[in-house]
Write a protein that holds these residues in place. Sequence first.
Motif, PDB file in Angstrom:
ATOM      1  N   VAL A  45       0.841  -1.204   0.000  1.00 55.32           N
ATOM      2  CA  VAL A  45       0.000   0.000   0.000  1.00 55.32           C
ATOM      3  C   VAL A  45       0.875   1.252   0.000  1.00 55.32           C
ATOM      4  O   VAL A  45       0.596   2.221  -0.725  1.00 55.32           O
ATOM      5  CB  VAL A  45      -0.948  -0.004   1.218  1.00 55.32           C
ATOM      6  CG1 VAL A  45      -1.627   1.356   1.381  1.00 55.32           C
ATOM      7  CG2 VAL A  45      -1.992  -1.098   1.073  1.00 55.32           C
ATOM      8  N   PHE A  46       1.937   1.254   0.805  1.00 54.05           N
ATOM      9  CA  PHE A  46       2.831   2.413   0.862  1.00 54.05           C
ATOM     10  C   PHE A  46       3.480   2.673  -0.501  1.00 54.05           C
ATOM     11  O   PHE A  46       3.525   3.821  -0.967  1.00 54.05           O
ATOM     12  CB  PHE A  46       3.915   2.190   1.913  1.00 54.05           C
ATOM     13  CG  PHE A  46       4.992   3.237   1.912  1.00 54.05           C
ATOM     14  CD1 PHE A  46       4.764   4.474   2.486  1.00 54.05           C
ATOM     15  CD2 PHE A  46       6.226   2.987   1.314  1.00 54.05           C
ATOM     16  CE1 PHE A  46       5.757   5.459   2.466  1.00 54.05           C
ATOM     17  CE2 PHE A  46       7.217   3.967   1.293  1.00 54.05           C
ATOM     18  CZ  PHE A  46       6.977   5.199   1.868  1.00 54.05           C
ATOM     19  N   VAL A  47       3.969   1.626  -1.148  1.00 56.59           N
ATOM     20  CA  VAL A  47       4.628   1.790  -2.443  1.00 56.59           C
ATOM     21  C   VAL A  47       3.620   2.258  -3.501  1.00 56.59           C
ATOM     22  O   VAL A  47       3.938   3.093  -4.355  1.00 56.59           O
ATOM     23  CB  VAL A  47       5.302   0.471  -2.872  1.00 56.59           C
ATOM     24  CG1 VAL A  47       5.916   0.603  -4.257  1.00 56.59           C
ATOM     25  CG2 VAL A  47       6.370   0.072  -1.873  1.00 56.59           C
ATOM     26  N   TYR A  48       2.424   1.716  -3.447  1.00 55.03           N
ATOM     27  CA  TYR A  48       1.353   2.125  -4.376  1.00 55.03           C
ATOM     28  C   TYR A  48       1.080   3.623  -4.231  1.00 55.03           C
ATOM     29  O   TYR A  48       0.951   4.349  -5.230  1.00 55.03           O
ATOM     30  CB  TYR A  48       0.102   1.304  -4.066  1.00 55.03           C
ATOM     31  CG  TYR A  48      -1.074   1.560  -4.976  1.00 55.03           C
ATOM     32  CD1 TYR A  48      -1.227   0.855  -6.163  1.00 55.03           C
ATOM     33  CD2 TYR A  48      -2.048   2.494  -4.636  1.00 55.03           C
ATOM     34  CE1 TYR A  48      -2.314   1.082  -6.998  1.00 55.03           C
ATOM     35  CE2 TYR A  48      -3.139   2.728  -5.455  1.00 55.03           C
ATOM     36  CZ  TYR A  48      -3.263   2.018  -6.637  1.00 55.03           C
ATOM     37  OH  TYR A  48      -4.339   2.252  -7.460  1.00 55.03           O
ATOM     38  N   TRP A  49       0.995   4.081  -2.996  1.00 49.24           N
ATOM     39  CA  TRP A  49       0.759   5.507  -2.739  1.00 49.24           C
ATOM     40  C   TRP A  49       1.968   6.344  -3.144  1.00 49.24           C
ATOM     41  O   TRP A  49       1.835   7.379  -3.809  1.00 49.24           O
ATOM     42  CB  TRP A  49       0.449   5.710  -1.258  1.00 49.24           C
ATOM     43  CG  TRP A  49       0.524   7.141  -0.826  1.00 49.24           C
ATOM     44  CD1 TRP A  49      -0.428   8.104  -0.971  1.00 49.24           C
ATOM     45  CD2 TRP A  49       1.641   7.783  -0.186  1.00 49.24           C
ATOM     46  NE1 TRP A  49       0.021   9.311  -0.474  1.00 49.24           N
ATOM     47  CE2 TRP A  49       1.288   9.138   0.020  1.00 49.24           C
ATOM     48  CE3 TRP A  49       2.900   7.346   0.221  1.00 49.24           C
ATOM     49  CZ2 TRP A  49       2.157  10.047   0.616  1.00 49.24           C
ATOM     50  CZ3 TRP A  49       3.768   8.243   0.821  1.00 49.24           C
ATOM     51  CH2 TRP A  49       3.384   9.584   1.012  1.00 49.24           C
ATOM     52  N   TYR A  50       3.150   5.902  -2.770  1.00 47.16           N
ATOM     53  CA  TYR A  50       4.384   6.649  -3.028  1.00 47.16           C
ATOM     54  C   TYR A  50       4.603   6.851  -4.525  1.00 47.16           C
ATOM     55  O   TYR A  50       5.032   7.921  -4.962  1.00 47.16           O
ATOM     56  CB  TYR A  50       5.556   5.899  -2.409  1.00 47.16           C
ATOM     57  CG  TYR A  50       6.910   6.533  -2.633  1.00 47.16           C
ATOM     58  CD1 TYR A  50       7.451   7.412  -1.704  1.00 47.16           C
ATOM     59  CD2 TYR A  50       7.666   6.233  -3.769  1.00 47.16           C
ATOM     60  CE1 TYR A  50       8.696   7.985  -1.897  1.00 47.16           C
ATOM     61  CE2 TYR A  50       8.907   6.805  -3.980  1.00 47.16           C
ATOM     62  CZ  TYR A  50       9.416   7.680  -3.036  1.00 47.16           C
ATOM     63  OH  TYR A  50      10.649   8.250  -3.241  1.00 47.16           O
TER      64      TYR A  50
END
Length: 260
Positions: A45-50
């Motif tokens: 989720v963090f990488v998707y957002w980043y």
Amino acid sequence: MLELLLATAGLVLSVVIVLWGVSIAIRDVSIIDMAFSSIIAGVIVFVYWYSNASGQAANVTLGLVIIWALRMTVYLVNRNWGHGEDVRYTKLRSWVPEGWPFYWFSLRQVFLLQGAVIWVLTLPQQIAFVSAPETAMTILGWIGVALWGIGFFFETLGDWQLSRFRADSSKNGTVLNTGLWRYTRHPNYFGELAQWWGLLLIVAHVPWALVGAVGVAIYSWLVVRVTGKATLEKKMSREKPEYAEYVRRTSGLIPWFPKA
């Protein structure tokens, strides 16, 4: 790219150290197992957002990882919560003196190790999301979705069949050899690995993402040779004499028809 990889490494390291501190307070190292899939989902989720990912491949990957993580977390929490520390970790306590010698040992051998596994396992998705955040699904990607679906079916149904077997007191001391367990000694491990190789195929159209295949390979090796299949089969062979015959007849991992 490097900035993202360092950020996710720091994120995972921070979470596992916090969990390590909690494990000391509640005297239960096995909380890392219950949190394992949730940490992976958090990284994705963090990488998707980043990366501001919006492509079909990224969206499908995100959805499948969240589904996997939710099922796995619910299953493991339901199985382990309130039942004390897993016997594998309790055994580790006999290896070193109690107190800080064991705390440091558990940090190195359990929490940091699992953190490293989480980070390398998600490398294909990390690289793909930041390198090609807007790509569509390919034929290979849809094959990956199909492989993930097969794995999800085997892991979910295999875990359910195992839970029912363990809950039946009349089956104590016997070997589960029906249902999916008739065709593979480890439908749950097969399903787990099939899902992660499927997730790799979904992002395999991004050339640099294939570098991350080393993470899936390491995870597969650990599940089959170190922490999963090999360890469990040694335990079962010691405790159940009929397990040797089950091993002779039944495929070790990939489902196949039993021998006569």
